[in-house]
Write a protein that holds these residues in place. Structure first.
Motif, PDB file in Angstrom:
ATOM      1  N   ALA A 144       0.828  -1.342  -0.274  1.00  0.00           N
ATOM      2  CA  ALA A 144       0.322  -0.196  -0.269  1.00  0.00           C
ATOM      3  C   ALA A 144       1.124   1.068   0.021  1.00  0.00           C
ATOM      4  CB  ALA A 144      -1.346   0.100   1.518  1.00  0.00           C
ATOM      5  N   HIS A 145       1.831   0.847   0.985  1.00  0.00           N
ATOM      6  CA  HIS A 145       2.690   2.566   0.812  1.00  0.00           C
ATOM      7  C   HIS A 145       3.469   2.959  -0.953  1.00  0.00           C
ATOM      8  CE1 HIS A 145       2.892   3.386   4.687  1.00  0.00           C
ATOM      9  NE2 HIS A 145       2.914   1.654   5.652  1.00  0.00           N
ATOM     10  N   GLU A 146       3.500   1.497  -1.053  1.00  0.00           N
ATOM     11  CA  GLU A 146       4.102   1.959  -2.859  1.00  0.00           C
ATOM     12  C   GLU A 146       2.997   3.108  -3.144  1.00  0.00           C
ATOM     13  OE1 GLU A 146       4.609  -1.508  -4.615  1.00  0.00           O
ATOM     14  OE2 GLU A 146       5.811  -2.405  -3.394  1.00  0.00           O
ATOM     15  N   PHE A 147       1.877   2.566  -3.377  1.00  0.00           N
ATOM     16  CA  PHE A 147       0.856   4.182  -3.759  1.00  0.00           C
ATOM     17  C   PHE A 147       1.126   4.982  -3.996  1.00  0.00           C
ATOM     18  CE2 PHE A 147      -0.644  -0.867  -4.703  1.00  0.00           C
ATOM     19  CZ  PHE A 147       0.157  -0.491  -6.474  1.00  0.00           C
ATOM     20  N   LYS A 148       1.873   5.316  -2.289  1.00  0.00           N
ATOM     21  CA  LYS A 148       1.681   6.707  -1.774  1.00  0.00           C
ATOM     22  C   LYS A 148       0.141   7.235  -1.850  1.00  0.00           C
ATOM     23  CE  LYS A 148       6.714   8.199  -2.951  1.00  0.00           C
ATOM     24  NZ  LYS A 148       6.656   6.718  -3.220  1.00  0.00           N
ATOM     25  N   PRO A 149      -0.607   6.969  -0.630  1.00  0.00           N
ATOM     26  CA  PRO A 149      -2.115   7.162  -0.952  1.00  0.00           C
ATOM     27  C   PRO A 149      -2.370   8.289   0.032  1.00  0.00           C
ATOM     28  CG  PRO A 149      -1.518   4.971   0.228  1.00  0.00           C
ATOM     29  CD  PRO A 149       0.069   5.578  -0.047  1.00  0.00           C
ATOM     30  N   ASP A 150      -3.404   8.778  -0.566  1.00  0.00           N
ATOM     31  CA  ASP A 150      -3.855  10.222   0.379  1.00  0.00           C
ATOM     32  C   ASP A 150      -4.680   8.949   1.119  1.00  0.00           C
ATOM     33  OD1 ASP A 150      -2.697  12.454  -1.491  1.00  0.00           O
ATOM     34  OD2 ASP A 150      -3.190  10.969  -2.870  1.00  0.00           O
TER      35      ASP A 150
END
Length: 271
Positions: A144-150
């Motif tokens: 999930a962190h790889e997508f740098k999610p908002d």
């Protein structure tokens, strides 16, 4: 712009994760009568089977999160989040949320996988008891962190309970994931349990999990169980895809509506 998080008391996970809830009593009546309110018991959420170092429990008073568009959202979860039971991907709750928000500049990355528990979602850096599943790097918080999610949705509605993991284990895992995501400036929406045609012990564990999470997650907690449950405590027939576990199109629609209600309330997030 992502929202920074204020720190609160840090507690080592293996020692205990202790969350102190402030009581909301009528201050005026206490002053008028001179009677002090009874001290509220302190809930303790402790998972001795996981060591991820120190983490903190963030109270819901930091809400709402400020989200900008365009933005990236990630869905973490199990079969319901993956879309099981829906007649087509676009009829799943993730598909419905994607359709609703894509026009507003939102991209949704779905890394949910059927059969997964909260343990599969933990970071590879965590030390977990050999009696519990190991993290899956393609479907966990590290991914999930790889997508740098908002914004991240956490949806693990029943697999922990039917695997006989305690409600405190599951709640601790979810609160750990939530805190680690918040430290990256990510808003987190936690979906409640969903009813399932299973034994009464597992059904009770689902209710206990929601009872633990709801006051801590606050306005970003999405209540689903009461919307989908039958009188027997299992999944209501009108929302059952046929196996007593997975939602049909109508059930996925209920979930999507509840999520959008939470997002549009202005109490969890603001666009």
């Amino acid at each position: 712009m992502k929202k920074n998080i204020r720190s609160v008391i840090a507690i080592p996970l293996l020692a205990a994760v202790v969350i102190v809830l402030s009581s909301c009593s009528g201050g005026d009546s206490a002053t008028d009568t001179g009677v002090k309110p009874e001290p509220q018991p302190t809930p303790v959420i402790k998972n001795p089977l996981v060591d991820c170092g120190e983490y903190r429990i963030e109270p819901p008073t930091v809400l709402p999160w400020k989200l900008t568009r365009p933005s990236d959202w990630v869905v973490m979860g199990s079969s319901s989040a993956f879309g099981a039971g829906a007649s087509a991907p676009e009829k799943s709750w993730v598909g419905l949320i994607r359709d609703y928000h894509s026009a507003l500049g939102v991209t949704i990355h779905n890394i949910a996988k059927g059969g997964y528990s909260t343990y599969h979602a933990l970071s590879k850096q965590c030390v977990v008891s050999a009696s519990r599943p190991v993290a899956d790097m393609q479907h966990n918080i590290d991914k999930a962190h790889e997508f740098k999610p908002d914004l991240v949705f956490l949806s693990y509605p029943s697999n922990d309970a039917v695997s006989k993991y305690t409600a405190t284990e599951s709640a601790s895992n979810l609160l750990l994931l939530r805190w680690q995501l918040m430290q990256q400036g990510t808003a987190v929406v936690v979906l409640s349990s969903q009813p399932r045609n299973t034994n009464t012990a597992a059904q009770a564990a689902l209710l206990e999990l929601d009872k633990l999470l709801k006051p801590l997650v606050g306005a970003c907690f999405v209540e689903l169980h009461s919307l989908l449950v039958a009188d027997t405590g299992g999944l209501a027939t009108q929302f059952d895809s046929g196996d007593g576990v997975h939602l049909n199109d109508a059930g996925h629609q209920i979930v999507a509506q509840a999520i959008n209600q939470t997002l549009n309330s202005g109490r969890c997030v603001e666009f």
